[in-house]
Design a protein around this motif. Structure first.
Motif: not given
Length: 178
Positions: A139-140, A142-145, A148
């Motif tokens: 998730l991180f 994919i969201q570029h957080w 991740g």
């Protein structure tokens, strides 16, 4: 007991395959090599295991087809060899549903751990942490957080540790009778 000899090499080939997928997702070198080695060794070892089994039932053929179609689909998709829309995925879904209906819950229910209580608790905690790290790492990522990639890599590493530990924690004498 003869058929179960290849369990450990099969797990090692799955670990190599998972590392190959990790390397591919992270764009690290040698990803294709690891995936190819893991997938081909998985197909070969499982086929040898199937051939060496003296008595074969329909479920054994289904499991062999499941492994071989999955490996073939994985290699075709990963290396972009050719494209057949959804044919292999539908076949895999049908095979998996059949396996799950016939054996799935019973396979999980009949797993007996060795007597070491500390390892059982550690194993179950590691399962929860692995699921958390893989899910939130993806998730991180994919969201570029931030973090991740780190979470995902740690999740994949702990997944491989789980595959390795599972071999030693499950009481194999109970599985042979089933």
């Amino acid at each position: 007991m003869k058929i179960k000899i290849l369990t450990f090499p099969l797990r090692l080939s799955v670990i190599v395959l998972i590392f190959g997928a990790l390397f591919k997702i992270m764009h690290w070198p040698f990803a294709n090599n690891l995936m190819l080695i893991g997938a081909v060794s998985l197909a070969i070892l499982y086929t040898i295991r199937f051939i060496s089994k003296p008595i074969k039932f329909l479920l054994d053929y289904v499991k062999l087809a499941l492994v071989l179609v999955w490996v073939f689909n994985y290699l075709v998709g990963a290396f972009h060899i050719f494209y057949v829309p959804y044919l292999f995925q539908i076949l895999l879904l049908i095979l998996f549903i059949y396996w799950f209906i016939v054996e799935g819950p019973v396979y999980i229910k009949n797993r007996k751990f060795t007597k070491n209580r500390f390892l059982k608790v550690f194993y179950k905690i590691l399962i929860a942490l692995t699921a958390f790290m893989v899910f939130f790492g993806l998730l991180f990522k994919i969201q570029h957080w931030p973090y991740g990639s780190l979470l995902f890599v740690l999740g994949i590493l702990s997944l491989n540790i789980l595959l390795f530990l599972d071999y030693f924690l499950i009481d194999r004498s109970q599985l042979e009778k089933a």
